[in-house]
Design a protein around this motif. Structure first.
Motif, PDB file in Angstrom:
ATOM      1  N   VAL A 166      53.000  65.870 -89.657  1.00 47.17           N
ATOM      2  CA  VAL A 166      51.578  65.636 -89.899  1.00 47.17           C
ATOM      3  C   VAL A 166      51.292  64.148 -89.760  1.00 47.17           C
ATOM      4  N   ILE A 167      50.460  63.808 -88.824  1.00 45.74           N
ATOM      5  CA  ILE A 167      50.053  62.415 -88.605  1.00 45.74           C
ATOM      6  C   ILE A 167      48.716  62.212 -89.298  1.00 45.74           C
ATOM      7  N   THR A 168      48.697  61.333 -90.317  1.00 43.24           N
ATOM      8  CA  THR A 168      47.463  61.105 -91.063  1.00 43.24           C
ATOM      9  C   THR A 168      46.591  60.088 -90.336  1.00 43.24           C
ATOM     10  N   VAL A 169      45.315  60.393 -90.285  1.00 43.49           N
ATOM     11  CA  VAL A 169      44.336  59.586 -89.555  1.00 43.49           C
ATOM     12  C   VAL A 169      43.459  58.847 -90.557  1.00 43.49           C
ATOM     13  N   PRO A 170      43.223  57.554 -90.360  1.00 43.70           N
ATOM     14  CA  PRO A 170      42.382  56.794 -91.301  1.00 43.70           C
ATOM     15  C   PRO A 170      40.964  57.352 -91.390  1.00 43.70           C
ATOM     16  N   THR A 171      40.305  57.022 -92.507  1.00 40.87           N
ATOM     17  CA  THR A 171      38.935  57.462 -92.736  1.00 40.87           C
ATOM     18  C   THR A 171      37.999  56.259 -92.777  1.00 40.87           C
ATOM     19  N   ASP A 172      36.701  56.545 -92.692  1.00 42.08           N
ATOM     20  CA  ASP A 172      35.702  55.481 -92.788  1.00 42.08           C
ATOM     21  C   ASP A 172      35.320  55.265 -94.248  1.00 42.08           C
ATOM     22  N   ARG A 173      34.275  54.473 -94.490  1.00 45.42           N
ATOM     23  CA  ARG A 173      33.875  54.156 -95.863  1.00 45.42           C
ATOM     24  C   ARG A 173      33.461  55.403 -96.633  1.00 45.42           C
ATOM     25  N   GLN A 174      32.977  56.426 -95.923  1.00 43.14           N
ATOM     26  CA  GLN A 174      32.566  57.668 -96.576  1.00 43.14           C
ATOM     27  C   GLN A 174      33.728  58.663 -96.715  1.00 43.14           C
ATOM     28  N   ARG A 175      34.933  58.202 -96.408  1.00 40.40           N
ATOM     29  CA  ARG A 175      36.151  59.011 -96.525  1.00 40.40           C
ATOM     30  C   ARG A 175      36.156  60.183 -95.553  1.00 40.40           C
ATOM     31  N   ARG A 176      35.508  59.995 -94.400  1.00 40.42           N
ATOM     32  CA  ARG A 176      35.533  60.979 -93.326  1.00 40.42           C
ATOM     33  C   ARG A 176      36.494  60.516 -92.247  1.00 40.42           C
ATOM     34  N   MET A 177      37.093  61.459 -91.547  1.00 40.67           N
ATOM     35  CA  MET A 177      38.010  61.088 -90.483  1.00 40.67           C
ATOM     36  C   MET A 177      37.295  60.207 -89.455  1.00 40.67           C
ATOM     37  N   ASP A 178      37.961  59.129 -89.072  1.00 39.66           N
ATOM     38  CA  ASP A 178      37.408  58.195 -88.088  1.00 39.66           C
ATOM     39  C   ASP A 178      37.709  58.734 -86.690  1.00 39.66           C
ATOM     40  N   PRO A 179      36.675  59.120 -85.912  1.00 41.48           N
ATOM     41  CA  PRO A 179      36.928  59.703 -84.584  1.00 41.48           C
ATOM     42  C   PRO A 179      37.685  58.770 -83.647  1.00 41.48           C
ATOM     43  N   ALA A 180      37.405  57.477 -83.706  1.00 45.14           N
ATOM     44  CA  ALA A 180      38.118  56.532 -82.850  1.00 45.14           C
ATOM     45  C   ALA A 180      39.594  56.467 -83.229  1.00 45.14           C
ATOM     46  N   ALA A 181      39.862  56.481 -84.536  1.00 49.55           N
ATOM     47  CA  ALA A 181      41.252  56.466 -84.988  1.00 49.55           C
ATOM     48  C   ALA A 181      41.957  57.764 -84.597  1.00 49.55           C
ATOM     49  N   LEU A 182      41.247  58.880 -84.630  1.00 51.00           N
ATOM     50  CA  LEU A 182      41.833  60.155 -84.202  1.00 51.00           C
ATOM     51  C   LEU A 182      42.195  60.104 -82.728  1.00 51.00           C
ATOM     52  N   GLU A 183      41.314  59.576 -81.922  1.00 51.51           N
ATOM     53  CA  GLU A 183      41.586  59.476 -80.489  1.00 51.51           C
ATOM     54  C   GLU A 183      42.804  58.595 -80.231  1.00 51.51           C
ATOM     55  N   GLN A 184      42.889  57.489 -80.940  1.00 53.70           N
ATOM     56  CA  GLN A 184      44.032  56.597 -80.784  1.00 53.70           C
ATOM     57  C   GLN A 184      45.335  57.285 -81.205  1.00 53.70           C
ATOM     58  N   ALA A 185      45.283  58.033 -82.311  1.00 52.38           N
ATOM     59  CA  ALA A 185      46.489  58.715 -82.790  1.00 52.38           C
ATOM     60  C   ALA A 185      46.943  59.784 -81.802  1.00 52.38           C
ATOM     61  N   LEU A 186      45.998  60.516 -81.226  1.00 50.56           N
ATOM     62  CA  LEU A 186      46.342  61.546 -80.246  1.00 50.56           C
ATOM     63  C   LEU A 186      46.948  60.923 -78.991  1.00 50.56           C
ATOM     64  N   ALA A 187      46.360  59.820 -78.539  1.00 46.78           N
ATOM     65  CA  ALA A 187      46.870  59.164 -77.331  1.00 46.78           C
ATOM     66  C   ALA A 187      48.262  58.583 -77.570  1.00 46.78           C
ATOM     67  N   ALA A 188      48.465  57.969 -78.745  1.00 45.64           N
ATOM     68  CA  ALA A 188      49.770  57.388 -79.046  1.00 45.64           C
ATOM     69  C   ALA A 188      50.833  58.476 -79.157  1.00 45.64           C
ATOM     70  N   SER A 189      50.462  59.609 -79.721  1.00 47.07           N
ATOM     71  CA  SER A 189      51.402  60.721 -79.839  1.00 47.07           C
ATOM     72  C   SER A 189      51.798  61.249 -78.463  1.00 47.07           C
ATOM     73  N   ALA A 190      50.818  61.384 -77.586  1.00 46.35           N
ATOM     74  CA  ALA A 190      51.105  61.859 -76.227  1.00 46.35           C
ATOM     75  C   ALA A 190      52.028  60.892 -75.492  1.00 46.35           C
ATOM     76  N   ALA A 191      51.820  59.583 -75.721  1.00 46.95           N
ATOM     77  CA  ALA A 191      52.659  58.586 -75.069  1.00 46.95           C
ATOM     78  C   ALA A 191      54.114  58.676 -75.539  1.00 46.95           C
ATOM     79  N   ARG A 192      54.313  59.199 -76.733  1.00 41.86           N
ATOM     80  CA  ARG A 192      55.672  59.372 -77.243  1.00 41.86           C
ATOM     81  C   ARG A 192      56.292  60.689 -76.780  1.00 41.86           C
ATOM     82  N   GLY A 193      55.558  61.443 -75.988  1.00 42.87           N
ATOM     83  CA  GLY A 193      56.067  62.711 -75.494  1.00 42.87           C
ATOM     84  C   GLY A 193      55.906  63.865 -76.460  1.00 42.87           C
ATOM     85  N   GLU A 194      55.044  63.703 -77.469  1.00 47.02           N
ATOM     86  CA  GLU A 194      54.815  64.758 -78.455  1.00 47.02           C
ATOM     87  C   GLU A 194      53.697  65.685 -77.991  1.00 47.02           C
ATOM     88  N   THR A 195      53.616  66.840 -78.609  1.00 46.63           N
ATOM     89  CA  THR A 195      52.600  67.832 -78.251  1.00 46.63           C
ATOM     90  C   THR A 195      51.608  67.972 -79.387  1.00 46.63           C
TER      91      THR A 195
END
Length: 543
Positions: free
Chosen positions: A264-293
């Motif tokens: 489970v890769i935890t994604v940072p949240t914004d001031r309202q404690r909601r998932m940050d879409p930009a951080a989610l995109e970065q986490a997904l891209a970084a995971s793909a670069a590591r060869g993960e699914t």
């Protein structure tokens, strides 16, 4: 006609055939063998222990129906009296004080009669119960329950239908399916949606992620040379993405599914404690670069601590770009589908591949009542297994509706009846009114907290939770941290109000979880005043 009114018996009798009498096997009990003789008046079975009822007399049958009515009525009367008399949500009793009385019970020696049993239950359970209906109970996601659902609870427990196969449930199966269809329509999941009731949000999340895992594995097996790989060989690359405010059942599900907590890769949240879409995109891209699914993105519609609702549409877009399953955990916020004022907060949920909804939270149902919904009915095939003795493949071919084909559970209660009776009595708008009242009160509570110089609000109020702490001007972080622990402990000990606690950025905070439409602003003020009073004492009022 209300739920408690009796139907006209003549009308019911007119449309059903007369029952066939059971044939008498013999007028002589002895001719039927020793077992029959034992159950005859004065037989051996009548020689039970003095003061205790014969075991067979405790079964609910046609013969004992009147006894059932009497004893259940007595238990309901005792419970209703306790509910009416509750002056505070809790007595403050400690485990060490109550445990000796429980441990002293000799479970091998039954009590002499039903009155004695109820008296013991009152002493061990009802007297010190935590009363969620009390307007100053504001701790966890526990709701006061609506009366039609309690009527349903009594009925379903007595009939004891099991929702795994049609031949154990009949109409109950069709009613559950109709409620699943209603929920899917309210969420906008489309005409191919389906689902099944479960025991709670953790189970619903587990099943949703199990389907997501098997969906991802099916994709991996389409890669060259991997079509014969066994499941354990395919799990190492799978990753789940969830916000740092998501429910812990996401991590537990990952472990149970063979992925491990660290999948489970935890994604940072914004001031309202909601998932940050930009951080989610970065986490997904970084995971793909590591060869993960990317197996799944878990968006939350109503986090347990903050009631925050992730930007569902943005999460759906990111999941689609990376080929990930989108699961929305709406265990808490799912009730917004009945709200005329706040329904728009669930915008984007219609793009989910699967959704968790807990009716025993924001639909005011007794525990347990939850459901997993899926956008494509075919995806439920990932949990289908045919057993010849229960749900053979031939039954599916004949379109016999066996709910076990959709569920990770086998035996299941007819919990759907509670929601059915609620909808048929209050309607969706009635449920929505109860939830809107709680949300409105939480918004007011947040305003009250922000207006006081010695209180801090951790995040904007978004649903019906208020995370705050007592911190007078000039007070240190460490002092506020310690005060939060002492205040909560003192409140629990005196039982005048119940609040929850949590950690925010490593520090202790207090939390109001408001789900009672009868709680008032005066109740909130009283709780805050008591928090302040305890917080100004050197030891926070702790004993």
């Amino acid at each position: 006609m209300t739920l408690l009114q009796k139907p006209e018996p003549a009308l019911e009798a007119d449309r059903r055939p007369s029952p066939m009498p059971r044939p008498a096997l013999s007028d002589d009990p002895a001719a039927a063998g020793p077992a029959a003789a034992d159950h005859a008046p004065g037989g051996a079975a009548a020689d039970h222990a003095p003061g205790s009822a014969a075991a067979a007399d405790q079964l609910l049958t046609g013969r004992t129906a009147e006894r059932y009515r009497s004893e259940v009525t007595a238990a309901v009367a005792r419970t209703a009296a306790r509910v009416a008399a509750a002056e505070r949500p809790f007595t403050g009793i400690r485990p060490a004080e109550l445990a000796p009385a429980v441990d002293a019970v000799d479970l091998d020696r039954p009590l002499p009669d039903a009155d004695a049993v109820l008296e013991e239950m009152d002493e061990l359970y009802l007297r010190d119960a935590v009363w969620f209906h009390h307007p100053r109970y504001a701790a966890h996601l526990n709701c006061p329950v609506v009366i039609p659902a309690l009527v349903g609870e009594a009925v379903l427990s007595a009939v004891n239908s099991s929702l795994d196969t049609w031949d154990q449930s009949a109409g109950a199966t069709l009613m559950e399916r109709r409620l699943i269809r209603w929920t899917a329509d309210r969420l906008g999941l489309g005409p191919d949606a389906d689902g099944v009731f479960t025991s709670g949000g953790s189970t619903s999340n587990l099943q949703g992620l199990l389907i997501a895992r098997n969906h991802a594995v099916a994709g991996l097996r389409r890669e060259p040379g991997r079509d014969r790989d066994r499941l354990p060989e395919l799990l190492g690359r799978l990753r789940i993405f969830a916000s740092e405010a998501s429910h812990f059942s996401v991590q537990k599900s990952a472990a149970l599914l063979g992925l491990g907590y660290d999948a489970v890769i935890t994604v940072p949240t914004d001031r309202q404690r909601r998932m940050d879409p930009a951080a989610l995109e970065q986490a997904l891209a970084a995971s793909a670069a590591r060869g993960e699914t990317p197996m799944a993105v878990v968006a939350t519609a109503g986090t347990t601590d903050f009631g925050s609702i992730d930007p569902l549409a943005a999460c759906a877009d990111a999941a689609a770009r990376h080929g990930a399953w989108l699961h929305v955990d709406a265990a808490y916020g799912g009730g917004l589908m009945t709200s005329r004022r706040h329904r728009s907060r669930l915008a984007g949920i219609e793009a989910a591949d699967s959704v968790t909804v807990d009716y025993h939270k924001t639909f005011f149902q007794p525990v347990s009542s939850s459901a997993l919904l899926v956008r494509s009915a075919a995806s439920l095939g990932h949990v289908t297994y045919y057993a010849d003795y229960l749900n053979p493949a031939s039954a599916a071919a004949e379109e016999i509706p066996n709910q076990v084909d959709k569920s990770i559970q086998t035996t299941r209660r007819f919990d759907a009846l509670k929601l059915w009776l609620t909808l048929r009595t209050l309607g969706p708008d009635g449920i929505g009114e109860l939830l809107d009242a709680a949300v409105n009160l939480a918004e007011t509570a947040g305003t009250l907290v922000e207006a006081e110089p010695d209180f801090e609000l951790a995040a904007p109020v978004q649903l019906s939770t208020v995370v705050f702490r007592f911190r007078p001007p000039g007070g240190s972080e460490d002092a506020a941290d310690a005060a939060a622990l002492r205040i909560r402990r003192a409140l629990a000990a005196e039982g005048t109000a119940m609040v929850a606690g949590t950690r925010v950025d490593g520090r202790h905070w207090l939390k109001l979880t408001l789900l009672n439409a009868e709680a008032t602003v005066d109740d909130i003020r009283a709780i805050l005043d008591r928090v302040r009073s305890l917080g100004t004492r050197p030891n926070g009022g702790a004993a």
